[in-house]
Design an enzyme around this catalytic site. Structure first.
Site, PDB file in Angstrom:
ATOM      1  N   GLU A   1     -23.065 -48.884  45.033  1.00 56.59           N
ATOM      2  CA  GLU A   1     -22.192 -48.799  43.869  1.00 56.59           C
ATOM      3  C   GLU A   1     -21.139 -47.707  43.963  1.00 56.59           C
ATOM      4  OE1 GLU A   1     -24.755 -50.019  40.163  1.00 56.59           O
ATOM      5  OE2 GLU A   1     -26.061 -49.428  41.801  1.00 56.59           O
TER       6      GLU A   1
ATOM      7  N   GLY B   1     -32.297 -49.839  46.207  1.00 51.66           N
ATOM      8  CA  GLY B   1     -33.102 -50.732  47.033  1.00 51.66           C
ATOM      9  C   GLY B   1     -33.663 -50.056  48.264  1.00 51.66           C
TER      10      GLY B   1
END
Ligand code: FES
Ligand code: FES
Lengths: 205, 711
Positions: B674, B516
């Site tokens: 992540e 992002g």
């Protein structure tokens, strides 16, 4: 005011009752399907959507509000059973623009990410401060300290972790939630655990 | 309504921050979130709204013969009961999650077979429980085993990643190796469980539809609705101002999107639809269980000769999702002989999908556990073993790393936990009833970027508005983009407004793949720099009216240098295991990451903490239990599927290495959403081994695996 049920037959619709919802100091009388949970009454009827629905089964704490000054999972309370009893939601904690110390601490400590568990965490923390101030022990309170102490200063990280464990944060903000609650405890120490109109457990009646 | 938020008041400008490390910024939407004013998808005020409730298959395989619509329609408040027998045929996107009520087939227990629409949620829910569905059942198989008859090698893995890789002669090299590990590691089905259930509010006005939807990217949701309902783009708008987490499960539209739009059109009223927590376990994806065989061969000095990592995963019968379990093994350590391979079993199960670090997360559990086993067999320090096998270039592609600071992370973490004083012998430290141990594992995640577009407007009053269809699912994206925009504009942060979370904004990719900030931030940085140049050039005293420029990174992303872009990290866990009960407690976790420039330290730290916390859940708590008889994840709620709660997490410490990387993107950022979960479970399981001497190769580690009473 006790809820006034309507007879099962006649109306054609599901059984309903007239319920007095006393939320954040404001009283409203509404007609509700008897199956309506307090959470759904807040969200759908009063459009107070700050209280969140994460599971609808009392398993996550996202719907935590203060009922009679004590924290409850509002998804497990039928709205008719809350008739006439004071409810404080996350929308009722700030005094105008001034955030409740718990809200401020959550901001300062980044004690959230997506924010979906946050109203429940905050209401729960307000309840925790009141419970600790009232001297309520938790499962990790050492024997001998239980209930006798009666001060917020009795809260430490282990106590906060234990007492806040009914509120799941899938974003995993626990490591920030604990210091936030401790900050709020320090900020409210001496001034009463609860800056809101929700009242403190034990102290209220 | 479109993510308009006030900037935090700070006078700090980009110049003052010195460029590389930004001053910390608190979340721009923080006040809304702590006061309950932030509206999530289900909560947009809409009048005359109706409520849709899914009826889900209670057989795992078969056909829907009939749904008794008439009986349900006679009940008060019921507006519609839709099933494939009366729902209109709609176009397919190719994703089975959008093919709702289009066929009589039941592919898995929990699939939506009908939808009840009623005037109240209470009535919709009750009637959904009363609707009689007549099934023709067929036999099912739902439990993954390594010798399942359906196993096949997929053409490619998730995200187009190759299924196999092989170099040298791994089998012969393994036979020749002086020190060997050959073990099988298992991970269970894992469920994303974002706190906000997937929800959509759908409102038709004339021939246009507006959705307030909970997703990781409103552009793909808009596009799916356009395709299914055959509408042009300008007649569909999807707004996702606040999203209550996703962790991959909201990366693509889930069933409630199509169903809410369909129901709203059918009953001629706005419709709200949320999946229940229980329904989420079947309908929003989950991480496949894995069975992984890892073979490592090394010489006596600890130099790896061979790395062989083969994974077995599952998919559904009607849609393939092949998790890229071995992908991290391709970049981690040097070895001449190597292989990664994947096989997929086709079962009557819900469609597995993305869950935080698909591939890297389960794969690194196995690889990093095997590395720990190898260190023990070598009598070598596990930190040193990893450092010894540090590759000079990408071990499979041969390309240089744009930057790689795994060794620095390992060293720093080792310092932080006092690793040098650790007695390497298992079962060597005891305090009262508790055995105490420490474990280490590496982390990694690729630094991706996808094309994005953005616009920036300078207002005559000196303020700016930046628009990009980014999505903030809790990552802090809105705040990070504000930091980057202010920096590129040379403006104070409180002069910049950032608008995200609306498909009418300039198009940008999803909040996924930890890309992002890289993708959206690149477009924001580019458009803000262009606006600044234009202002300096043409309007040094400020524009007389709004001045807007647009930019896209489509071209910037083509013809990039062929390097391997990857973030790395090291995690250290300290656990205690009761000799009496087998209870396992995590005392401390330390994570050190090298992930390029950290744009906003406040929210970045929370991202690492969150990933590591979910990794602790994977290590010790989370386990989707497949019921063979019912073909169902039996523990499909939060009472029985245990995610970490506050008391499970004690002391977590996060740091990052100051890493400069010019080749990832102009900001020098790598993704951070992540990597925190990658390696965390291995670090914990390795610590359990160090504490107890017991190697548990199947997650989560249960207390009966380590308790003396159970052995
Ligand atoms: S919504 Fe009430 S406890 Fe989860
Ligand atoms: S902030 Fe997302 S669940 Fe707690």
């Amino acid at each position: 005011m006790p809820p006034s049920p309507s007879p099962r037959s006649g109306s054609g619709g599901p059984p309903a009752s007239t319920v007095e919802l006393v939320v954040n100091g404001r009283s409203r009388t509404v007609r509700l399907d008897n199956r309506t949970s307090l959470l759904d009454a807040l969200r759908e009827e009063l459009r107070l959507t700050g209280s969140k629905k994460g599971c609808d089964h009392g398993q996550c704490g996202a719907c935590t509000v203060l009922l009679d000054g004590r924290r409850v999972n509002s998804c497990l309370v039928l709205a008719v059973a809350a008739s006439g009893r004071p409810v404080t939601t996350v929308e009722g904690l700030a005094a105008g623009d001034r955030l409740h110390p718990v809200q401020q601490a959550f901001l300062d400590r980044d004690a959230y990410q997506c924010g979906y568990c946050t109203p429940g965490q905050i209401c729960s923390a307000v309840g925790v401060l009141a419970e600790a101030a009232a001297g309520w022990p938790s499962a990790v309170t050492p024997p001998g300290r239980d209930g006798a102490d009666g001060s917020v200063a009795g809260l430490d990280a282990a106590e906060v972790r234990e007492r806040m464990s009914g509120n799941i944060c899938r974003c995993g903000a626990y490591a920030n939630i604990v210091p936030a609650v401790l900050d709020a405890a320090a900020a409210t120490a001496g001034a009463g655990a609860d800056g809101s109109d929700g009242g403190a457990v034990g102290a209220r009646s | 309504m479109t993510g308009t938020v006030a900037a935090p008041s700070t006078e700090q400008t980009a110049e003052q921050t010195g460029g590389r490390t930004s001053a910390p910024a608190h979340r721009v939407e923080g006040r809304e979130k702590v006061t309950g004013r932030a509206h999530y998808a289900y909560e947009y005020p809409v009048d005359e709204v109706a409520y849709a409730w899914a009826v889900c298959a209670d057989v795992p395989h078969g056909r829907v013969r009939h749904v008794d619509v008439d009986a349900a329609m006679g009940l008060p408040g019921v507006l519609a009961v839709l099933w494939h027998g009366n729902a209109p045929r709609m176009a397919s996107t190719g994703d089975a999650m959008q093919d709702q009520l289009q066929s009589d087939r039941v592919h898995f227990r929990g699939e939506v077979v009908a939808v009840v629409v009623a005037t109240t949620a209470e009535q919709a829910r009750e009637v959904a429980g009363l609707v009689r569905v007549d099934y023709a059942t067929e036999p099912h198989r739902s439990v993954l085993t390594e010798d399942d008859p359906s196993l096949y090698r997929p053409e490619q893995l998730n995200a187009g990643i190759p299924t196999t890789s092989e170099m040298g002669d791994p089998d012969a090299a393994f036979e020749r190796s002086e020190v060997r590990v050959d073990e099988v590691y298992r991970t269970p089905g894992l469920h994303n469980n974002a706190m906000e259930p997937h929800a959509t509010t759908a409102v038709w006005t004339d021939d246009r539809v507006t959705l307030w939807d909970s997703n990781q990217g409103s552009t793909p949701v808009r596009d799916a609705v356009c395709q299914v309902f055959e509408l042009p783009r300008d007649r569909v708008r999807v707004v996702s101002t606040h999203v209550g987490g996703g962790f991959g499960s909201k990366g693509t539209p889930r069933p409630q999107v199509v169903l809410a739009v369909l129901a709203a059109r059918h009953v001629g009223r706005p419709v709200r639809m949320a999946l229940t927590r229980q329904q989420m376990f079947a309908l929003v994806g989950y991480r496949t269980p894995t069975i992984q065989r890892v073979r490592l061969g090394a010489d006596r000095t600890g130099r790896l000769q061979v790395i062989d990592h083969r994974a077995v995963v599952q998919t559904a019968t009607h849609q393939e999702f092949a998790e890229q379990v071995g992908v991290a093994t391709r970049v981690m350590y040097a070895a001449r002989h190597r292989r990664t391979d994947h096989h997929v079993a086709v079962l009557d199960v819900p469609i597995p999908s993305w869950m935080r670090a698909p591939g890297e997360c389960p794969g690194m559990y196995a690889l990093e556990s095997a590395m720990d086993e190898l260190a023990v067999r070598l009598g070598m320090d596990p930190v040193e073993l990893r450092i010894r096998n540090e590759p000079a270039t990408d071990p499979e592609r041969g390309t240089p790393f744009s930057s790689r600071n795994l060794v620095a992370c390992l060293r720093r973490g080792a310092d932080l936990v006092g690793w040098a004083d650790r007695d390497p012998r298992p079962r060597s430290r005891r305090e009262g009833e508790w055995w105490i141990g420490t474990g280490v594992a590496s982390s990694t995640y690729p630094a991706y970027a996808s094309p994005a577009s953005a616009s920036a407007t300078a207002h005559p009053d000196g303020g700016y508005t930046v628009r990009v269809n980014a999505t903030d699912i809790g990552t802090g994206a809105r705040t990070a983009l504000l930091v980057l925009a202010a920096e590129a504009l040379g403006a104070a942060r409180d002069r910049v407004r950032i608008l995200i979370g609306d498909s009418d904004l300039p198009e940008a990719g999803v909040a996924g793949g930890s890309m992002g900030t890289a993708s959206w931030g690149w477009a924001v940085t580019k458009v803000c720099a262009a606006l600044r140049a234009e202002l300096e050039d043409r309007f040094p005293d400020g524009p007389a009216e709004d001045l807007t420029v647009q930019a896209s990174t489509e071209e910037d992303l083509q013809d990039r240098a062929d390097v391997t872009r990857q973030a790395f990290g090291a995690q250290f866990a300290t656990v205690r295991v009761s000799d009496v009960t087998g209870e396992i407690r995590l005392d401390r976790m330390v994570g050190v990451f090298a992930a390029g420039r950290i744009v906003n330290p406040v929210t970045a730290r929370s991202q690492f903490l969150g990933g590591m916390t979910m990794g602790v859940g994977m290590a010790l708590l989370e386990e989707g239990v497949m019921d063979a008889a019912f073909g169902d994840y039996a523990n499909h709620d939060l009472a029985t599927y245990h995610v970490p709660v506050n008391a499970d997490i004690r002391d977590i410490h996060v740091e990052w290495i100051d890493e400069h990387d010019e080749q990832v993107n102009p900001m020098g950022t790598k993704g951070i959403g992540e990597i925190g979960i990658v390696g965390a479970a291995a670090a914990v399981a390795n610590a359990v081994h160090h504490a107890t001497g017991i190697r548990v190769r199947s997650l989560p580690v249960h207390l009966e695996d380590v308790a003396s009473w159970a052995r």
